[in-house]
Scaffold this motif. Sequence first.
Motif, PDB file in Angstrom:
ATOM      1  N   ARG A 122       1.257   3.793  11.778  1.00  0.00           N
ATOM      2  CA  ARG A 122       1.629   3.766  10.361  1.00  0.00           C
ATOM      3  C   ARG A 122       0.535   4.348   9.481  1.00  0.00           C
ATOM      4  NH1 ARG A 122       3.887  -2.092   8.891  1.00  0.00           N
ATOM      5  NH2 ARG A 122       4.645  -0.968   7.053  1.00  0.00           N
ATOM      6  N   THR A 123      -0.728   4.035   9.779  1.00  0.00           N
ATOM      7  CA  THR A 123      -1.810   4.564   8.961  1.00  0.00           C
ATOM      8  C   THR A 123      -1.937   6.084   9.074  1.00  0.00           C
ATOM      9  OG1 THR A 123      -3.020   2.478   9.066  1.00  0.00           O
ATOM     10  CG2 THR A 123      -4.270   4.443   8.476  1.00  0.00           C
ATOM     11  N   PRO A 124      -1.923   6.664  10.285  1.00  0.00           N
ATOM     12  CA  PRO A 124      -1.949   8.128  10.357  1.00  0.00           C
ATOM     13  C   PRO A 124      -0.774   8.774   9.622  1.00  0.00           C
ATOM     14  CG  PRO A 124      -2.486   7.180  12.485  1.00  0.00           C
ATOM     15  CD  PRO A 124      -2.044   6.044  11.619  1.00  0.00           C
ATOM     16  N   ALA A 125       0.413   8.174   9.714  1.00  0.00           N
ATOM     17  CA  ALA A 125       1.568   8.726   9.005  1.00  0.00           C
ATOM     18  C   ALA A 125       1.359   8.668   7.501  1.00  0.00           C
ATOM     19  CB  ALA A 125       2.838   7.961   9.399  1.00  0.00           C
ATOM     20  N   LEU A 126       0.753   7.578   7.037  1.00  0.00           N
ATOM     21  CA  LEU A 126       0.462   7.440   5.616  1.00  0.00           C
ATOM     22  C   LEU A 126      -0.566   8.483   5.168  1.00  0.00           C
ATOM     23  CD1 LEU A 126       1.710   5.268   3.777  1.00  0.00           C
ATOM     24  CD2 LEU A 126      -0.448   4.005   3.949  1.00  0.00           C
ATOM     25  N   ALA A 127      -1.583   8.691   5.985  1.00  0.00           N
ATOM     26  CA  ALA A 127      -2.591   9.708   5.664  1.00  0.00           C
ATOM     27  C   ALA A 127      -1.964  11.092   5.609  1.00  0.00           C
ATOM     28  CB  ALA A 127      -3.714   9.676   6.693  1.00  0.00           C
TER      29      ALA A 127
ATOM     30  N   GLY B  70      -8.379  13.281  16.284  1.00  0.00           N
ATOM     31  CA  GLY B  70      -7.262  13.832  17.036  1.00  0.00           C
ATOM     32  C   GLY B  70      -5.944  13.164  16.695  1.00  0.00           C
ATOM     33  N   VAL B  71      -5.965  11.842  16.531  1.00  0.00           N
ATOM     34  CA  VAL B  71      -4.754  11.097  16.164  1.00  0.00           C
ATOM     35  C   VAL B  71      -4.255  11.536  14.792  1.00  0.00           C
ATOM     36  CG1 VAL B  71      -3.873   8.807  15.563  1.00  0.00           C
ATOM     37  CG2 VAL B  71      -5.291   9.098  17.604  1.00  0.00           C
ATOM     38  N   ILE B  72      -5.172  11.693  13.846  1.00  0.00           N
ATOM     39  CA  ILE B  72      -4.782  12.117  12.500  1.00  0.00           C
ATOM     40  C   ILE B  72      -4.227  13.532  12.534  1.00  0.00           C
ATOM     41  CG2 ILE B  72      -5.589  12.505  10.143  1.00  0.00           C
ATOM     42  CD1 ILE B  72      -5.483   9.547  11.075  1.00  0.00           C
ATOM     43  N   ASN B  73      -4.839  14.401  13.310  1.00  0.00           N
ATOM     44  CA  ASN B  73      -4.345  15.776  13.397  1.00  0.00           C
ATOM     45  C   ASN B  73      -2.929  15.831  13.979  1.00  0.00           C
ATOM     46  OD1 ASN B  73      -6.624  16.884  12.249  1.00  0.00           O
ATOM     47  ND2 ASN B  73      -7.599  17.370  14.210  1.00  0.00           N
ATOM     48  N   GLU B  74      -2.633  14.936  14.922  1.00  0.00           N
ATOM     49  CA  GLU B  74      -1.277  14.873  15.474  1.00  0.00           C
ATOM     50  C   GLU B  74      -0.274  14.451  14.390  1.00  0.00           C
ATOM     51  OE1 GLU B  74      -1.331  12.245  18.790  1.00  0.00           O
ATOM     52  OE2 GLU B  74      -2.593  13.555  20.036  1.00  0.00           O
ATOM     53  N   ALA B  75      -0.675  13.473  13.579  1.00  0.00           N
ATOM     54  CA  ALA B  75       0.206  13.022  12.496  1.00  0.00           C
ATOM     55  C   ALA B  75       0.394  14.128  11.457  1.00  0.00           C
ATOM     56  CB  ALA B  75      -0.377  11.769  11.835  1.00  0.00           C
ATOM     57  N   LEU B  76      -0.665  14.877  11.189  1.00  0.00           N
ATOM     58  CA  LEU B  76      -0.545  15.999  10.254  1.00  0.00           C
ATOM     59  C   LEU B  76       0.445  17.034  10.788  1.00  0.00           C
ATOM     60  CD1 LEU B  76      -4.307  16.519   9.338  1.00  0.00           C
ATOM     61  CD2 LEU B  76      -2.530  15.708   7.782  1.00  0.00           C
TER      62      LEU B  76
ATOM     63  N   LEU C 262       0.827  -1.206   0.000  1.00  0.00           N
ATOM     64  CA  LEU C 262       0.000   0.000   0.000  1.00  0.00           C
ATOM     65  C   LEU C 262       0.860   1.254   0.000  1.00  0.00           C
ATOM     66  CD1 LEU C 262      -2.675   1.534   0.314  1.00  0.00           C
ATOM     67  CD2 LEU C 262      -2.534   1.104   2.781  1.00  0.00           C
ATOM     68  N   GLU C 263       1.867   1.282   0.859  1.00  0.00           N
ATOM     69  CA  GLU C 263       2.716   2.468   0.958  1.00  0.00           C
ATOM     70  C   GLU C 263       3.430   2.747  -0.363  1.00  0.00           C
ATOM     71  OE1 GLU C 263       5.893   4.402   4.105  1.00  0.00           O
ATOM     72  OE2 GLU C 263       5.547   2.232   4.118  1.00  0.00           O
ATOM     73  N   GLU C 264       3.972   1.706  -0.986  1.00  0.00           N
ATOM     74  CA  GLU C 264       4.666   1.898  -2.253  1.00  0.00           C
ATOM     75  C   GLU C 264       3.690   2.294  -3.359  1.00  0.00           C
ATOM     76  OE1 GLU C 264       7.484  -1.046  -3.454  1.00  0.00           O
ATOM     77  OE2 GLU C 264       8.450  -1.139  -1.477  1.00  0.00           O
ATOM     78  N   GLN C 265       2.492   1.715  -3.349  1.00  0.00           N
ATOM     79  CA  GLN C 265       1.520   2.083  -4.381  1.00  0.00           C
ATOM     80  C   GLN C 265       1.118   3.547  -4.272  1.00  0.00           C
ATOM     81  OE1 GLN C 265      -1.698  -0.235  -5.612  1.00  0.00           O
ATOM     82  NE2 GLN C 265      -0.587  -2.157  -5.670  1.00  0.00           N
ATOM     83  N   LEU C 266       0.920   4.029  -3.061  1.00  0.00           N
ATOM     84  CA  LEU C 266       0.577   5.444  -2.900  1.00  0.00           C
ATOM     85  C   LEU C 266       1.702   6.335  -3.417  1.00  0.00           C
ATOM     86  CD1 LEU C 266      -1.082   5.282   0.623  1.00  0.00           C
ATOM     87  CD2 LEU C 266      -2.201   6.068  -1.475  1.00  0.00           C
ATOM     88  N   GLU C 267       2.933   5.964  -3.125  1.00  0.00           N
ATOM     89  CA  GLU C 267       4.062   6.762  -3.603  1.00  0.00           C
ATOM     90  C   GLU C 267       4.148   6.726  -5.126  1.00  0.00           C
ATOM     91  OE1 GLU C 267       8.844   7.394  -2.780  1.00  0.00           O
ATOM     92  OE2 GLU C 267       7.623   6.172  -1.429  1.00  0.00           O
ATOM     93  N   ILE C 268       3.921   5.554  -5.711  1.00  0.00           N
ATOM     94  CA  ILE C 268       4.025   5.425  -7.168  1.00  0.00           C
ATOM     95  C   ILE C 268       2.891   6.167  -7.872  1.00  0.00           C
ATOM     96  CG2 ILE C 268       3.865   3.762  -9.071  1.00  0.00           C
ATOM     97  CD1 ILE C 268       5.344   1.778  -7.143  1.00  0.00           C
ATOM     98  N   LEU C 269       1.666   5.999  -7.409  1.00  0.00           N
ATOM     99  CA  LEU C 269       0.540   6.673  -8.053  1.00  0.00           C
ATOM    100  C   LEU C 269       0.730   8.180  -8.035  1.00  0.00           C
ATOM    101  CD1 LEU C 269      -2.524   4.669  -6.652  1.00  0.00           C
ATOM    102  CD2 LEU C 269      -1.608   4.580  -8.966  1.00  0.00           C
ATOM    103  N   THR C 270       1.001   8.730  -6.854  1.00  0.00           N
ATOM    104  CA  THR C 270       1.158  10.178  -6.763  1.00  0.00           C
ATOM    105  C   THR C 270       2.402  10.642  -7.512  1.00  0.00           C
ATOM    106  OG1 THR C 270       2.246   9.903  -4.606  1.00  0.00           O
ATOM    107  CG2 THR C 270      -0.113  10.364  -4.598  1.00  0.00           C
ATOM    108  N   GLY C 271       3.434   9.808  -7.545  1.00  0.00           N
ATOM    109  CA  GLY C 271       4.648  10.156  -8.277  1.00  0.00           C
ATOM    110  C   GLY C 271       4.433  10.184  -9.782  1.00  0.00           C
ATOM    111  N   LEU C 272       3.734   9.182 -10.314  1.00  0.00           N
ATOM    112  CA  LEU C 272       3.450   9.146 -11.749  1.00  0.00           C
ATOM    113  C   LEU C 272       2.578  10.322 -12.169  1.00  0.00           C
ATOM    114  CD1 LEU C 272       2.823   5.314 -12.240  1.00  0.00           C
ATOM    115  CD2 LEU C 272       4.682   6.641 -13.272  1.00  0.00           C
ATOM    116  N   TRP C 273       1.504  10.554 -11.417  1.00  0.00           N
ATOM    117  CA  TRP C 273       0.592  11.644 -11.786  1.00  0.00           C
ATOM    118  C   TRP C 273       1.256  13.006 -11.626  1.00  0.00           C
ATOM    119  CZ3 TRP C 273      -3.585   9.092  -8.280  1.00  0.00           C
ATOM    120  CH2 TRP C 273      -4.169   8.006  -8.958  1.00  0.00           C
ATOM    121  N   GLY C 274       2.180  13.131 -10.684  1.00  0.00           N
ATOM    122  CA  GLY C 274       2.792  14.422 -10.404  1.00  0.00           C
ATOM    123  C   GLY C 274       4.031  14.731 -11.224  1.00  0.00           C
TER     124      GLY C 274
END
Length: 307
Positions: free
Chosen positions: A182-187, A209-215, A129-141
């Motif tokens: 790991r999920t909040p960091a990914l988000a 709150g957890v997501i806001n801390e990761a942000l 999942l982590e690599e796919q997110l990096e690849i998708l956003t990398g290709l489109w960007g």
Amino acid sequence: MTLDLRVFTEPQQGASYDDLLAVAKATEDLGYSAFFRSDHYLTMGGDGLPGPTDAWTTLAGLARDTSTVRLGTLVTSATFRHPGVLAIQVAQVDQMSGGRVEIGLGAGWFAREHEAYGIPFPAKRFGLLEEQLEILTGLWGTPVGGSYSFDGEHYTLTDSPALPKPAQAKIPVIVGGGGPKRTPALAARFGDEYNQAFPELDTVAPRIGVINEALAEAGRTPDSIVQSVALVLAVGKDEAEFARRAAAIGREPAELREHGVAGTVSEAVDLLGSLRDRGVRRVYLQVLDLHDLDHLDLVAREVATQL
């Protein structure tokens, strides 16, 4: 602040493309902001007839058969497609829709559907999942005329032209999941939206709150991500109609009231209002009876107008 309401369907339970098109057109006509569907290949109860439909094939059709409603997945499984192929598919559907596509991407969890259709299901999938997110956003960007390469543990891309490009400058990416770190960091790294799927209602605000801390750790502000939840929908103009709709999807009224946007119109308004007060900006209404278009009409006329 107006709460954004979207329609979310589960076609693996049994739906044809025409069934989904009827719901998508109603979604558009009634003023909901988006039509989303799950990405599964096997029913989770019942005979599943007439069988599953592929999520991105469906969205490609809807891209041409609708005109304004946004379209997406909750969520595409990282096990279903190579990220290079998925990047092309999603960009093409975005072009076909005139820039109305969003993608939710997850690690996958339903082992049985992988067994049924011969899809590999590795025990450890978060890295995929982590690599796919990096690849998708990398290709489109990657700028037009440039190239994109990636050398990871699971995928290697070498001098890709990174084409085609989506119609949108950026396809919104939805990240979900309940992991503590790991999920909040990914988000925070990749997400334009963070979705809580069928949460217990008293856990919604703490999770935000957890997501806001990761942000904050990633140098992002809380308003840089959309906080959303997905909840089952069962609303009636009175108790009898609500009970009929609960029975139609094989659920008990009391259980629906505890876990979903359920009950009478006033109850639905109160529940959605309380979610908004907790920081939720968007709600995906899980519609399980795809033939009950009057249900969508009631919620659009009587519930959404009060939010």
